[in-house]
Each structure stands twice: as structure tokens, then as C-alpha cells.
Design a protein around this motif. Structure first.
Motif, PDB file in Angstrom:
ATOM      1  N   ILE A 107      -5.089   1.848  20.679  1.00  0.00           N
ATOM      2  CA  ILE A 107      -5.642   0.729  19.911  1.00  0.00           C
ATOM      3  C   ILE A 107      -7.158   0.833  19.928  1.00  0.00           C
ATOM      4  CG2 ILE A 107      -5.785  -1.774  19.689  1.00  0.00           C
ATOM      5  CD1 ILE A 107      -3.118  -1.912  21.252  1.00  0.00           C
ATOM      6  N   ASP A 108      -7.749   0.951  18.748  1.00  0.00           N
ATOM      7  CA  ASP A 108      -9.213   1.038  18.630  1.00  0.00           C
ATOM      8  C   ASP A 108      -9.795  -0.358  18.421  1.00  0.00           C
ATOM      9  OD1 ASP A 108      -9.165   3.812  18.874  1.00  0.00           O
ATOM     10  OD2 ASP A 108      -8.952   4.097  16.704  1.00  0.00           O
ATOM     11  N   TYR A 109     -10.970  -0.566  19.019  1.00  0.00           N
ATOM     12  CA  TYR A 109     -11.683  -1.859  18.953  1.00  0.00           C
ATOM     13  C   TYR A 109     -12.988  -1.640  18.200  1.00  0.00           C
ATOM     14  CZ  TYR A 109     -14.031  -6.100  20.731  1.00  0.00           C
ATOM     15  OH  TYR A 109     -14.703  -7.300  20.856  1.00  0.00           O
ATOM     16  N   TRP A 110     -13.262  -2.517  17.277  1.00  0.00           N
ATOM     17  CA  TRP A 110     -14.505  -2.491  16.507  1.00  0.00           C
ATOM     18  C   TRP A 110     -15.074  -3.896  16.538  1.00  0.00           C
ATOM     19  CZ3 TRP A 110     -14.464  -3.352  10.622  1.00  0.00           C
ATOM     20  CH2 TRP A 110     -15.770  -3.386  10.126  1.00  0.00           C
ATOM     21  N   SER A 111     -16.199  -4.093  17.276  1.00  0.00           N
ATOM     22  CA  SER A 111     -16.791  -5.430  17.394  1.00  0.00           C
ATOM     23  C   SER A 111     -17.349  -5.913  16.069  1.00  0.00           C
ATOM     24  CB  SER A 111     -17.901  -5.444  18.446  1.00  0.00           C
ATOM     25  OG  SER A 111     -18.976  -4.618  18.042  1.00  0.00           O
ATOM     26  N   GLY A 156     -31.591 -20.084  27.153  1.00  0.00           N
ATOM     27  CA  GLY A 156     -30.244 -20.043  26.589  1.00  0.00           C
ATOM     28  C   GLY A 156     -30.137 -19.157  25.369  1.00  0.00           C
ATOM     29  N   ASN A 157     -28.922 -18.685  25.101  1.00  0.00           N
ATOM     30  CA  ASN A 157     -28.651 -17.881  23.918  1.00  0.00           C
ATOM     31  C   ASN A 157     -27.150 -17.863  23.666  1.00  0.00           C
ATOM     32  OD1 ASN A 157     -27.426 -15.243  25.079  1.00  0.00           O
ATOM     33  ND2 ASN A 157     -29.238 -15.610  26.340  1.00  0.00           N
ATOM     34  N   SER A 158     -26.764 -17.376  22.496  1.00  0.00           N
ATOM     35  CA  SER A 158     -25.344 -17.231  22.183  1.00  0.00           C
ATOM     36  C   SER A 158     -25.173 -16.169  21.111  1.00  0.00           C
ATOM     37  CB  SER A 158     -24.735 -18.555  21.711  1.00  0.00           C
ATOM     38  OG  SER A 158     -25.288 -18.923  20.464  1.00  0.00           O
ATOM     39  N   ALA A 159     -23.964 -15.607  21.055  1.00  0.00           N
ATOM     40  CA  ALA A 159     -23.620 -14.632  20.022  1.00  0.00           C
ATOM     41  C   ALA A 159     -22.164 -14.799  19.644  1.00  0.00           C
ATOM     42  CB  ALA A 159     -23.875 -13.213  20.518  1.00  0.00           C
ATOM     43  N   ASN A 160     -21.866 -14.592  18.351  1.00  0.00           N
ATOM     44  CA  ASN A 160     -20.505 -14.639  17.821  1.00  0.00           C
ATOM     45  C   ASN A 160     -20.212 -13.314  17.129  1.00  0.00           C
ATOM     46  OD1 ASN A 160     -20.152 -17.626  18.155  1.00  0.00           O
ATOM     47  ND2 ASN A 160     -21.799 -17.664  16.674  1.00  0.00           N
ATOM     48  N   TRP A 161     -19.024 -12.790  17.313  1.00  0.00           N
ATOM     49  CA  TRP A 161     -18.601 -11.630  16.540  1.00  0.00           C
ATOM     50  C   TRP A 161     -17.101 -11.730  16.310  1.00  0.00           C
ATOM     51  CZ3 TRP A 161     -19.832 -11.507  21.659  1.00  0.00           C
ATOM     52  CH2 TRP A 161     -18.912 -10.954  22.554  1.00  0.00           C
ATOM     53  N   THR A 162     -16.621 -11.016  15.285  1.00  0.00           N
ATOM     54  CA  THR A 162     -15.213 -11.068  14.908  1.00  0.00           C
ATOM     55  C   THR A 162     -14.667  -9.646  14.960  1.00  0.00           C
ATOM     56  OG1 THR A 162     -15.738 -12.941  13.488  1.00  0.00           O
ATOM     57  CG2 THR A 162     -13.603 -11.898  13.145  1.00  0.00           C
ATOM     58  N   PRO A 163     -14.144  -9.233  16.119  1.00  0.00           N
ATOM     59  CA  PRO A 163     -13.696  -7.852  16.267  1.00  0.00           C
ATOM     60  C   PRO A 163     -12.426  -7.548  15.476  1.00  0.00           C
ATOM     61  CG  PRO A 163     -13.173  -9.108  18.228  1.00  0.00           C
ATOM     62  CD  PRO A 163     -13.976 -10.005  17.355  1.00  0.00           C
ATOM     63  N   THR A 164     -12.298  -6.289  15.119  1.00  0.00           N
ATOM     64  CA  THR A 164     -11.113  -5.771  14.454  1.00  0.00           C
ATOM     65  C   THR A 164     -10.403  -4.817  15.403  1.00  0.00           C
ATOM     66  OG1 THR A 164     -12.160  -5.937  12.296  1.00  0.00           O
ATOM     67  CG2 THR A 164     -10.292  -4.428  12.474  1.00  0.00           C
ATOM     68  N   LEU A 165      -9.088  -4.928  15.473  1.00  0.00           N
ATOM     69  CA  LEU A 165      -8.278  -3.978  16.235  1.00  0.00           C
ATOM     70  C   LEU A 165      -7.534  -3.092  15.248  1.00  0.00           C
ATOM     71  CD1 LEU A 165      -6.708  -6.152  19.080  1.00  0.00           C
ATOM     72  CD2 LEU A 165      -8.817  -4.835  19.107  1.00  0.00           C
ATOM     73  N   VAL A 166      -7.486  -1.797  15.548  1.00  0.00           N
ATOM     74  CA  VAL A 166      -6.742  -0.840  14.739  1.00  0.00           C
ATOM     75  C   VAL A 166      -5.706  -0.197  15.658  1.00  0.00           C
ATOM     76  CG1 VAL A 166      -6.845   1.206  13.293  1.00  0.00           C
ATOM     77  CG2 VAL A 166      -8.765  -0.417  13.295  1.00  0.00           C
ATOM     78  N   VAL A 167      -4.437  -0.525  15.419  1.00  0.00           N
ATOM     79  CA  VAL A 167      -3.344   0.009  16.226  1.00  0.00           C
ATOM     80  C   VAL A 167      -2.873   1.308  15.578  1.00  0.00           C
ATOM     81  CG1 VAL A 167      -1.045  -0.417  17.161  1.00  0.00           C
ATOM     82  CG2 VAL A 167      -2.644  -2.332  16.836  1.00  0.00           C
ATOM     83  N   ASN A 168      -2.955   2.394  16.324  1.00  0.00           N
ATOM     84  CA  ASN A 168      -2.431   3.683  15.878  1.00  0.00           C
ATOM     85  C   ASN A 168      -0.990   3.759  16.379  1.00  0.00           C
ATOM     86  OD1 ASN A 168      -5.002   4.851  14.790  1.00  0.00           O
ATOM     87  ND2 ASN A 168      -5.633   4.387  16.877  1.00  0.00           N
ATOM     88  N   VAL A 169      -0.063   3.310  15.541  1.00  0.00           N
ATOM     89  CA  VAL A 169       1.337   3.157  15.946  1.00  0.00           C
ATOM     90  C   VAL A 169       1.937   4.543  16.218  1.00  0.00           C
ATOM     91  CG1 VAL A 169       3.587   2.209  15.326  1.00  0.00           C
ATOM     92  CG2 VAL A 169       1.489   1.093  14.497  1.00  0.00           C
ATOM     93  N   PRO A 170       2.448   4.754  17.435  1.00  0.00           N
ATOM     94  CA  PRO A 170       3.087   6.043  17.727  1.00  0.00           C
ATOM     95  C   PRO A 170       4.291   6.293  16.808  1.00  0.00           C
ATOM     96  CG  PRO A 170       2.641   4.851  19.755  1.00  0.00           C
ATOM     97  CD  PRO A 170       2.386   3.895  18.624  1.00  0.00           C
TER      98      PRO A 170
END
Length: 187
Positions: A107-111, A156-170
Motif C-alpha cells: 500500500i503506497d501513501y501519498w500525503s 502555535g501552528n497547524s497543518a491539514n493534508w488529505t492523503p491518498t492510499l494506493v493499494v497494489n492488490v496482489p
């Protein structure tokens, strides 16, 4: 005449008493020593409780958004740096046989970049772990993958991100709903 002198003397005495008993004049300025305290807060990460990435066939890919992840730093530190990282468990359906298992490394993660309104708050430098889709990296259950960082800055500080998961299905995966856990942490 004697009455006039007594009256004049009484009037003079009354004037003197009035002069001597006059209130003191106020100072033109005055100061108040004032204090307040800025409390040290916490460093927290919040991720969605659930996510459904969709579906796909054996040997293909399944790609979907995990939802918005937010780091909030209210420590009030002189150096407000932090690193957010991500790991994943094994994903399974049914039992634990190999055809019923998808490993985190598959499973690949892309922030992606910071998202939202505003995407970040505070000073310092915010850096995505994987800014573009081509930077996606495999997850692990042992070695944390850097998802997002903040360096420098104060307070103080903050950050938001919406990661994508890419499942390489065996290719040998069997049909079913696979469940696992993606864990974000920040330090």
C-alpha cells in the motif's frame, strides 16, 4: 466695630481652614503592573475514524482518499518543529492465509500538499512527505513513513493534508472486504 473685627477674623480663619483642607491634586499619570500567562498546550494529530478506499480486482490497484489529517501544535514552544509519521497494519479478510492478506508494503501513501482553509497556520516551514503522486511511498508496520513536517517557527501552528492510499492488490488475493489500520503519529 469689635463685631466687625471678629467677623473678619472668623472669615479669614475659615478661608485658611478651607485652603489647608483642600484635596490633594491627582497625579497626571499612574501605572498598573499587569501580568498574564500563556499556557503550554499539546501536540496532537487527528485523523478520520474510518475510510473506504473503494474496490478493485486482483492484480489491479485501488486508490482512495483517507480523509483530512490535522496536526495542531499548541505547545507554545520556542522551536515549534514536529514530524508527523504514518504506519499501517496488515489488511485481512476472513482468516490470515496469504490470499486473505494485503501487507502494508503493498500500500503506497501519498500525503499530497497542505489542504483546507487555511491549509496551515503559524510561522515556520511546512513540508509534505510526498508532495506529488509520483512521490508515493510504501507503508510499513515497523518503519514509520514521514507524512508531513514543520520546522522552525515559534508558538502555535497547524497543518491539514488529505492523503491518498494506493493499494497494489496482489494477484492471488481472494474476494472480500479487507480491514486494517493506518496510524498517524506526531512528535
Amino acid at each position: 466695630m469689635r463685631t466687625a473685627k471678629i467677623c473678619l477674623a472668623g472669615a479669614a480663619a475659615a478661608a485658611m481652614v478651607g485652603f489647608l483642607a483642600a484635596p490633594a491634586a491627582a497625579a497626571p499619570t499612574d501605572t498598573t503592573d499587569t501580568t498574564f500567562e500563556v499556557l503550554a498546550g499539546t501536540l496532537d494529530v487527528v485523523a478520520p475514524a474510518t475510510a473506504d478506499l473503494g474496490d478493485g480486482a486482483p492484480g489491479g490497484t485501488i486508490s482512495g482518499s483517507l480523509g483530512t489529517v490535522t496536526v495542531t501544535d499548541s505547545r507554545g514552544a520556542a522551536d515549534a518543529s514536529w514530524v508527523a509519521s504514518v504506519t499501517a497494519s496488515v489488511f485481512q479478510t476472513g482468516g490470515s492465509s496469504p490470499p486473505e492478506t494485503v501487507l502494508p508494503e503493498e500500500i503506497d501513501y501519498w500525503s499530497g500538499p497542505a489542504t483546507g482553509v487555511p491549509p496551515t497556520t503559524g510561522d515556520g516551514t511546512f513540508t509534505a512527505g510526498q508532495a506529488a503522486a509520483g512521490d508515493a511511498a510504501p507503508l510499513s508496520s515497523v518503519t514509520p513513513l514521514t507524512a508531513f513536517t514543520h520546522s522552525g517557527g515559534t508558538g502555535g501552528n497547524s497543518a491539514n493534508w488529505t492523503p491518498t492510499l494506493v493499494v497494489n492488490v496482489p494477484l492471488d488475493s481472494i474476494a472480500g472486504v479487507y480491514t486494517g489500520t493506518v496510524t498517524h503519529s506526531v512528535a
